[in-house]
Enzyme design. Structure first.
Site, PDB file in Angstrom:
ATOM      1  N   TYR A  87       0.886  -1.206   0.088  1.00  0.00           N
ATOM      2  CA  TYR A  87      -0.027   0.019  -0.089  1.00  0.00           C
ATOM      3  C   TYR A  87       1.038   1.485  -0.208  1.00  0.00           C
ATOM      4  O   TYR A  87       0.653   2.285  -0.668  1.00  0.00           O
ATOM      5  CB  TYR A  87      -1.115  -0.040   1.180  1.00  0.00           C
ATOM      6  CG  TYR A  87      -1.522   1.235   1.639  1.00  0.00           C
ATOM      7  CD1 TYR A  87      -2.816   1.598   0.892  1.00  0.00           C
ATOM      8  CD2 TYR A  87      -0.955   2.114   2.441  1.00  0.00           C
ATOM      9  CE1 TYR A  87      -3.265   3.092   0.992  1.00  0.00           C
ATOM     10  CE2 TYR A  87      -1.395   3.430   2.799  1.00  0.00           C
ATOM     11  CZ  TYR A  87      -2.705   3.721   2.091  1.00  0.00           C
ATOM     12  OH  TYR A  87      -3.227   5.144   2.444  1.00  0.00           O
TER      13      TYR A  87
HETATM   14  N1  LIG Z   1      -8.940   7.681   6.402  1.00  0.00           N
HETATM   15  C1  LIG Z   1      -7.640   7.826   6.774  1.00  0.00           C
HETATM   16  O1  LIG Z   1      -7.356   8.030   8.073  1.00  0.00           O
HETATM   17  C2  LIG Z   1      -6.435   8.215   5.662  1.00  0.00           C
HETATM   18  C3  LIG Z   1      -5.302   8.335   6.018  1.00  0.00           C
HETATM   19  C4  LIG Z   1      -4.214   8.247   5.145  1.00  0.00           C
HETATM   20  C5  LIG Z   1      -4.550   8.494   3.795  1.00  0.00           C
HETATM   21  N2  LIG Z   1      -5.960   8.398   3.424  1.00  0.00           N
HETATM   22  C6  LIG Z   1      -6.365   8.523   1.849  1.00  0.00           C
HETATM   23  O2  LIG Z   1      -7.592   9.127   1.785  1.00  0.00           O
HETATM   24  C7  LIG Z   1      -8.022   8.578   0.737  1.00  0.00           C
HETATM   25  C8  LIG Z   1      -9.574   8.460   1.504  1.00  0.00           C
HETATM   26  O3  LIG Z   1      -9.529   7.749   2.471  1.00  0.00           O
HETATM   27  P1  LIG Z   1     -10.873   6.853   3.056  1.00  0.00           P
HETATM   28  O4  LIG Z   1     -10.400   6.240   4.255  1.00  0.00           O
HETATM   29  O5  LIG Z   1     -12.001   7.661   2.844  1.00  0.00           O
HETATM   30  O6  LIG Z   1     -10.720   5.421   2.056  1.00  0.00           O
HETATM   31  P2  LIG Z   1     -11.848   4.685   1.825  1.00  0.00           P
HETATM   32  O7  LIG Z   1     -12.875   4.621   3.153  1.00  0.00           O
HETATM   33  O8  LIG Z   1     -11.289   3.053   1.857  1.00  0.00           O
HETATM   34  O9  LIG Z   1     -12.897   4.892   0.722  1.00  0.00           O
HETATM   35  C9  LIG Z   1     -11.990   4.325  -0.701  1.00  0.00           C
HETATM   36  C10 LIG Z   1     -13.142   4.980  -1.638  1.00  0.00           C
HETATM   37  O10 LIG Z   1     -12.632   4.699  -2.907  1.00  0.00           O
HETATM   38  C11 LIG Z   1     -13.329   3.534  -3.548  1.00  0.00           C
HETATM   39  N3  LIG Z   1     -12.555   2.663  -4.260  1.00  0.00           N
HETATM   40  C12 LIG Z   1     -12.137   1.543  -3.707  1.00  0.00           C
HETATM   41  N4  LIG Z   1     -11.671   0.861  -4.878  1.00  0.00           N
HETATM   42  C13 LIG Z   1     -11.981   1.314  -6.082  1.00  0.00           C
HETATM   43  C14 LIG Z   1     -11.926   0.960  -7.445  1.00  0.00           C
HETATM   44  N5  LIG Z   1     -11.375  -0.071  -7.807  1.00  0.00           N
HETATM   45  N6  LIG Z   1     -12.521   1.977  -8.400  1.00  0.00           N
HETATM   46  C15 LIG Z   1     -13.100   3.080  -7.983  1.00  0.00           C
HETATM   47  N7  LIG Z   1     -13.342   3.589  -6.797  1.00  0.00           N
HETATM   48  C16 LIG Z   1     -12.657   2.463  -5.661  1.00  0.00           C
HETATM   49  C17 LIG Z   1     -14.326   3.331  -2.864  1.00  0.00           C
HETATM   50  O11 LIG Z   1     -15.635   2.837  -3.538  1.00  0.00           O
HETATM   51  P3  LIG Z   1     -16.563   2.096  -3.275  1.00  0.00           P
HETATM   52  O12 LIG Z   1     -17.083   1.979  -1.817  1.00  0.00           O
HETATM   53  O13 LIG Z   1     -17.601   1.961  -4.181  1.00  0.00           O
HETATM   54  O14 LIG Z   1     -15.645   0.558  -3.241  1.00  0.00           O
HETATM   55  C18 LIG Z   1     -14.476   4.293  -1.556  1.00  0.00           C
HETATM   56  O15 LIG Z   1     -15.612   5.480  -2.159  1.00  0.00           O
HETATM   57  C19 LIG Z   1      -7.548   7.457   0.307  1.00  0.00           C
HETATM   58  O16 LIG Z   1      -6.837   7.700  -1.001  1.00  0.00           O
HETATM   59  C20 LIG Z   1      -6.650   7.040   1.513  1.00  0.00           C
HETATM   60  O17 LIG Z   1      -5.552   6.452   0.924  1.00  0.00           O
HETATM   61  C21 LIG Z   1      -6.742   7.980   4.311  1.00  0.00           C
END
Ligand SMILES: NC(=O)c1ccc[n+]([C@@H]2O[C@H](COP(=O)([O-])OP(=O)(O)OC[C@H]3O[C@@H](n4cnc5c(N)ncnc54)[C@H](OP(=O)(O)O)[C@@H]3O)[C@@H](O)[C@H]2O)c1
Length: 244
Positions: free
Chosen positions: A155
């Site tokens: 990742y």
């Molecule tokens: N949350 C944190 O603490 C954190 C920390 C560091 C970095 N980030 C970064 O911030 C961003 C958002 O984080 P998050 O926690 O909100 O992520 P998340 O809850 O995992 O949500 C990810 C989104 O990506 C979509 N997705 C996954 N696989 C996909 C695919 N093959 N094609 C199209 N869409 C896809 C999902 O859609 P579906 O539901 O339709 O599958 C979902 O809407 C990410 O890039 C993550 O790496 C987050």
């Protein structure tokens, strides 16, 4: 805050950061197009508030070009692209199923680069007389690229690959487009994270609080408002304790 309403594409608006950012930008009066795979309550709520929702699975790379053309049918300009969609597999799961590691590189690196290119073909950014960029591309990466994460090497490697590409992308797209990254540390826990895990994660931060997704929206507002920022990585992690 920028003066006129912007047209913004965000990938992965079905939950958490993507849903929060889309809602924030809709509330601010912008036009938001969001991609989704699964239909969720959060997505339906955003559609009720004006979101244009378009299906896209980034693992299905043959769909990227048609998706870009569909975006162009909905708007004649695109001011901001936020590559938010992400998957987060542990290394032990990747060892059991190597396809999961490949999928992370596709969703975080290959597909977003191809989507950015396809959107430039379908909906070219314009060269402006005032020298400012007409479009901005923002990648969501991860602050743990610097800190290290021993259980999520694939990742982190995939997020580092796209973060390492923003300088090249900004060179390719200047002067009509600027390219930046937001690298969050912990934003929000998952419901299944237990108390001990939460305590340990927070103890590694200089400011031990769970910020929630709104800090990404604040940073996107800032990147939209300040036309000078290009090739930048903005770390959202409160600072860290480096263990020796
Ligand atoms: N949350 C944190 O603490 C954190 C920390 C560091 C970095 N980030 C970064 O911030 C961003 C958002 O984080 P998050 O926690 O909100 O992520 P998340 O809850 O995992 O949500 C990810 C989104 O990506 C979509 N997705 C996954 N696989 C996909 C695919 N093959 N094609 C199209 N869409 C896809 C999902 O859609 P579906 O539901 O339709 O599958 C979902 O809407 C990410 O890039 C993550 O790496 C987050």
């Amino acid at each position: 805050m920028t003066r006129r309403p912007q047209t913004i594409l965000i990938t992965g608006v079905t939950r958490r950061v993507g849903a929060d950012l889309a809602g924030h930008l809709l509330d601010a009066g912008h036009r938001v197009i969001g991609s989704y795979r699964r239909e969720t309550d959060a997505l339906r709520d955003l559609v009720d508030r004006g979101l244009v929702a378009l299906p896209l699975d980034l693992l299905d790379r043959d769909r990227i070009e048609p998706f870009a053309r569909t975006v162009a049918e909905h708007t004649d300009r695109l001011d901001l692209i936020v590559h938010n969609a992400s998957i987060w597999h542990r290394d032990e799961d990747c060892a059991a199923d190597p396809g999961l590691a490949t999928a992370m590189y596709t969703v975080h690196v290959t597909a977003p680069i191809e989507l950015t290119e396809a959107l430039h073909r379908a909906l070219p950014a314009r060269r402006r007389d005032d020298g400012q960029a007409d479009r901005q591309v923002v990648f969501l990466t991860d602050a743990h690229i610097d800190e290290g994460e021993p259980n999520h090497i694939h990742y982190i490697a995939s997020k580092a690959a796209i973060e390492g590409s923003i300088r090249s992308l900004a060179l390719r797209y200047a002067p009509h487009t600027r390219v930046n990254a937001i690298a969050p540390g912990l934003l929000m826990f998952h419901p299944e994270d237990d108390e001990r895990y939460r305590r340990e994660r927070l103890a590694r931060r200089l400011l031990p609080f769970e910020p929630g997704p709104g800090v990404v929206a604040q940073t996107v507002d800032y990147l939209m408002a300040c036309p000078l920022i290009n090739q930048a990585v903005i770390r959202l992690d409160t600072g860290r304790r480096w263990e020796n």
